[in-house]
Every structure is written in structure tokens, then in C-alpha cells.
Design an enzyme around this catalytic site. Structure first.
Site, PDB file in Angstrom:
ATOM      1  N   HIS A  79     -43.568 -60.184 -43.025  1.00 54.68           N
ATOM      2  CA  HIS A  79     -42.343 -60.970 -42.833  1.00 54.68           C
ATOM      3  C   HIS A  79     -41.158 -60.122 -42.380  1.00 54.68           C
ATOM      4  CE1 HIS A  79     -40.500 -60.031 -46.849  1.00 54.68           C
ATOM      5  NE2 HIS A  79     -41.743 -60.020 -47.273  1.00 54.68           N
ATOM      6  N   ASP A  81     -37.835 -60.860 -42.772  1.00 55.02           N
ATOM      7  CA  ASP A  81     -36.601 -60.878 -43.563  1.00 55.02           C
ATOM      8  C   ASP A  81     -36.687 -59.954 -44.770  1.00 55.02           C
ATOM      9  OD1 ASP A  81     -38.541 -62.659 -44.693  1.00 55.02           O
ATOM     10  OD2 ASP A  81     -36.980 -63.564 -45.935  1.00 55.02           O
ATOM     11  N   GLU A 176     -39.594 -65.318 -45.615  1.00 52.28           N
ATOM     12  CA  GLU A 176     -40.560 -65.296 -46.715  1.00 52.28           C
ATOM     13  C   GLU A 176     -39.813 -65.323 -48.040  1.00 52.28           C
ATOM     14  OE1 GLU A 176     -43.003 -63.576 -49.935  1.00 52.28           O
ATOM     15  OE2 GLU A 176     -41.183 -62.721 -49.092  1.00 52.28           O
ATOM     16  N   GLU A 177     -38.690 -64.627 -48.086  1.00 56.36           N
ATOM     17  CA  GLU A 177     -37.972 -64.463 -49.356  1.00 56.36           C
ATOM     18  C   GLU A 177     -37.334 -65.769 -49.837  1.00 56.36           C
ATOM     19  OE1 GLU A 177     -38.396 -61.896 -51.030  1.00 56.36           O
ATOM     20  OE2 GLU A 177     -38.834 -60.240 -49.665  1.00 56.36           O
ATOM     21  N   ASP A 199     -48.039 -57.387 -47.468  1.00 58.40           N
ATOM     22  CA  ASP A 199     -46.766 -57.619 -48.154  1.00 58.40           C
ATOM     23  C   ASP A 199     -46.858 -57.219 -49.621  1.00 58.40           C
ATOM     24  OD1 ASP A 199     -44.163 -58.485 -48.484  1.00 58.40           O
ATOM     25  OD2 ASP A 199     -44.714 -60.580 -48.785  1.00 58.40           O
ATOM     26  N   HIS A 382     -36.443 -55.367 -53.623  1.00 55.81           N
ATOM     27  CA  HIS A 382     -35.273 -56.251 -53.740  1.00 55.81           C
ATOM     28  C   HIS A 382     -34.030 -55.589 -54.325  1.00 55.81           C
ATOM     29  CE1 HIS A 382     -38.012 -60.092 -53.660  1.00 55.81           C
ATOM     30  NE2 HIS A 382     -38.286 -59.217 -52.715  1.00 55.81           N
TER      31      HIS A 382
HETATM   32 ZN   LIG Z   1     -42.342 -59.347 -49.168  1.00 52.98          ZN
END
Ligand SMILES: [Zn+2]
Length: 410
Positions: A79, A81, A176-177, A199, A382
Site C-alpha cells: 500500500h 499510504d 490501506e490505513e 505488509d 505508525h
Molecule cells: Zn501496512
């Protein structure tokens, strides 16, 4: 040939933060186009076929087969993002060449340390090269490490035509987030037989089990009368809600559950009054039978309340969200076994734990594309403590390439 680390750093510097407040469009942020357009150009430069960036920022391309052997069309997804939770602007990665096992100062924030006291996993990477943040942003190894590894594996195959491979597809996807991006992905149009999301986290991770998930919307309706005249008449919606909640098994709550244990989680509740209360429960279980039992349990508790206080006192609506991809993967389990074999051949031990959540792969699996999740190498996603061991990133690219070779070998 571009080094995979160089690629990763190039992608990491592009801000692609998504926005989970935005509900009405994909991509949720314009910045995701910046990376998508760069990758579109790079895929074209590699000479891939059908390079296509659609109006919702899904970028797909094909590496055509170079063997007469029949092999399934396999695909790799990552992904674009980065997390909505933390800044991805002006990412200034630090490279620690030969990690000595000590504290790493994150230089953008004087005094801030990435320390093995807090993150003991760091010690697994002693004497290796690490990429960290400077403390002011996340790193975005989730999931730019996945993108870099896929691009690097494709480049290797393009520049080594002597390596036999079947047709391989790639997709770089937005949002995705926010967890809704993948719903806009055209699975039949993509035309792959099986796929891997790249991922995952630490070296060796291979995920193919996740929760079955549903939401239960519960509303209790009371009867409000003056407290002086309430005897035998009043029904207090808040107390009925508490009573319903007390019927659910106390020990099966997320705060008491781990591994393969499911739960009932009271997730949201409206400010109540005697007249009405609304609440939402999350129901989760890896096991399909236990999951159905949870839905049934909620229904039985609702029935009990309605028998006691009268039909319509409690209304229940159960909405199914996603299912354990293991069920879909079971009949094509070679998709997991080949990934395990690829890792073992490269000297890595596959690590598989049931995911206590959902993944894009779970949704894709149920749309007909079996999709386990491969490690991309990063840790502490994150936030500003995110880091990426360079050797793990290189291994990720090698595993992708090896999976492609194994499928072509038949
Ligand atoms: Zn991810």
C-alpha cells in the site's frame, strides 16, 4: 541496478499520509498520487506491461511470463499510504551503519532515544544496518518497505531474463490505513490466481489467519414516567442495557484475551437516558464455529431481555464485517507452503501468528483472491519509533523473487 535501500529511502521521503476522517473519496489524500506517479514511471522504465494508474490511485502492472511452462498468475501487493495517526511529512531517515546494541538518538528531537530497554527487538539486529526516523515523523516502512522490495524483485527479474518466471502482477493500492481503500479494488479485473500482500512486520513473518468479525448494534428502549408514579410502569433503558451486558461472558473480553481467543467488546455507547441507549459490540473469533456461537449468544441474550420486558424492548442488528482468510486459503494452501519454502531456502524461519484484526488480504481472499501476508521487515509501525533493519528488507526482496521462481518451477 538500484539498491533496494536506495529505493526505500526515495519512497520514504514522499509524504503519503492518508486521512481516516475522509469517507467519501479514494484516495482520501492527494499526496498519495505523488508516490503513485513516481512508481508508474519506474514500472514503465522497467519495461513492464499494462502499467495502469486508475482514477482512484490503484497502480497495477504485469511482468509477462518467459517460460512455456504453465504457472499460476501470482501477484504482489503493497500500500501507498502511511498511517493516519502520525506525521509523514519531511521524513528524514537516519541510517545506523553498524548497530552496537545501545540507545539510538533520534536527532530531530534532542533527548529522544530509540532504546533496546524499551524495544528489546532491536538487539536482534546488533551489528546490522538500521534505518530509523529522526523522531519527528514515522518512517513509513509500513508499507514502503513492501513497495521497495517488490520493485527490487521485479527489477532483478527484468535484468536477469535467464531466471524463469510465470506471469506476475503487481498492485500498489491507496488507503490501506483507513481500511476501506481495498473495497474499491477490481479483483476480477486484476486477474491474478493468488497473491501476497507485502505488509507484514519483522523478518520471517507470514500471516494467513485473522479474526472473523461482526458488529452487534444494540438499542434498548425504555418507558419514562414520573418517578413518583413509576411503580410497575417504568422501564429504564440504561438499566436494561446493563442487564443485557451482564449476560455476556465476562472473561471473553479483549482485555482478557490473546492468541486464538476471541471476544465480545463493548466498543461504543451513546449517552443514555431512561428512554433509550445505543451501544455497539465488536464480536471476534478466529474459529468459525466459536464465532457463530458468539453471534448466537448475543441473539439469545436479546431474546431473554425481550421475553422479560416485552417484545421490542431491545433491538439487535448484527452486521458481518470480514472472515478468517484461513478458510479460503485452506484449499490452496500451497500459497502458504511455497512462501514457507522460499523462506527456508534462504535460511529464514517462517513465523506465523494469528492476526488479531483484519487485513487487506482477508478482504481480497473473500473476494476470490487468496492472499496471505508476507513480512516487509519493519518494527514499531505508525509512530516515531518505527525502524527497519536493512538486511530484513533485502531478505524480503529475495523471498518475493524466490516465490516467483518456485511457482515457475512447478
Ligand atoms: Zn501496512
Amino acid at each position: 541496478m538500484t539498491d533496494v535501500l536506495e529505493r526505500f529511502l526515495r519512497y520514504a521521503k514522499i509524504n503519503t499520509r492518508s486521512d481516516d476522517e475522509v469517507k467519501d473519496r479514494v484516495p482520501t489524500t492527494e499526496v498519495q498520487w505523488d508516490l503513485a506517479r513516481l512508481l508508474e514511471k519506474e514500472l514503465n522504465e522497467l519495461g513492464l506491461e499494462d502499467v495502469r494508474l486508475n482514477e482512484q490511485c490503484f497502480l497495477t502492472a504485469t511482468l509477462l511470463t518467459n517460460t512455456a511452462k504453465k504457472a499460476p498468475v501470482i501477484a504482489f501487493l503493497a500500500h501507498l499510504d502511511t498511517s493516519t495517526d502520525f506525521s509523514g511529512e519531511n521524513v528524514r531517515p537516519q541510517i545506523i551503519e553498524n548497530y552496537d546494541g545501545g540507545d539510538i538518538p533520534l536527532k530531530g528531537k534532542p533527548g529522544m532515544l530509540l532504546s533496546p530497554k524499551e524495544f528489546p527487538d532491536l538487539l536482534k539486529y546488533k551489528n546490522q544496518a538500521l534505518v530509523t526516523t529522526d523522531g519527528t515523523t514515522l518512517l513509513g516502512a509500513d508499507d514502503k518497505a513492501g513497495i521497495a522490495a517488490i520493485m527490487s524483485a521485479f527489477e532483478h527479474l527484468v535484468t536477469h531474463p535467464e531466471i524463469r518466471h510465470g506471469t506476475v502482477r503487481v498492485a500498489f493500492t491507496p488507503d490501506e490505513e483507513t481500511s476501506y481503500g481495498i473495497e474499491h479494488f477490481d479483483v476480477p479485473g486484476f486477474g491474478a490466481d493468488l497473491a501476497y500482500t507485502v505488509d507484514g512486520g519483522a523478518l520471517g513473518e507470514l500471516e494467513y489467519e485473522n479474526f472473523n468479525a461482526a458488529r452487534a448494534y444494540v438499542t434498548t428502549h425504555g418507558k419514562s414516567v414520573h418517578t413518583g408514579d413509576a411503580k410497575g410502569v417504568m422501564v429504564n433503558a440504561m438499566l436494561v442495557f446493563f442487564e443485557f451486558n451482564a449476560l455476556l461472558p465476562v472473561e471473553q473480553r479483549p482485555e482478557y484475551a490473546e492468541g486464538r481467543e476471541g471476544f465480545y467488546h463493548l466498543w461504543k455507547m451513546s449517552a443514555g437516558c431512561v428512554e433509550q441507549v445505543e451501544g455497539v459490540y465488536l464480536l471476534r473469533d478466529h474459529d468459525a464455529g466459536k464465532f457463530e456461537r458468539k453471534i448466537q449468544m448475543v441473539q439469545e441474550c436479546a431474546d431473554f431481555i425481550n421475553q422479560k420486558y416485552g417484545e421490542g424492548t431491545l433491538t439487535l442488528r448484527v452486521e458481518r464485517q470480514y472472515r478468517n482468510m484461513r478458510e479460503v486459503l485452506e484449499p490452496v494452501f500451497h500459497v502458504v507452503e511455497i512462501a514457507e519454502r522460499a523462506m527456508r531456502e534462504l535460511g529464514l524461519e517462517p513465523v506465523s501468528r494469528p492476526i488479531r484484526g483484519g487485513t487487506d488480504g482477508a478482504r481480497l481472499s473473500y473476494q476470490g483472491l487468496p492472499t496471505p501476508n508476507l513480512f516487509a521487515g519493519g518494527h514499531n509501525f505508525h509512530g516515531p519509533y518505527e525502524f527497519l533493519p536493512v538486511e530484513s528488507l533485502r531478505h524480503c526482496a529475495r523471498v518475493i523473487q524466490r516465490i516467483i521462481e518456485l511457482y515457475a518451477a512447478g
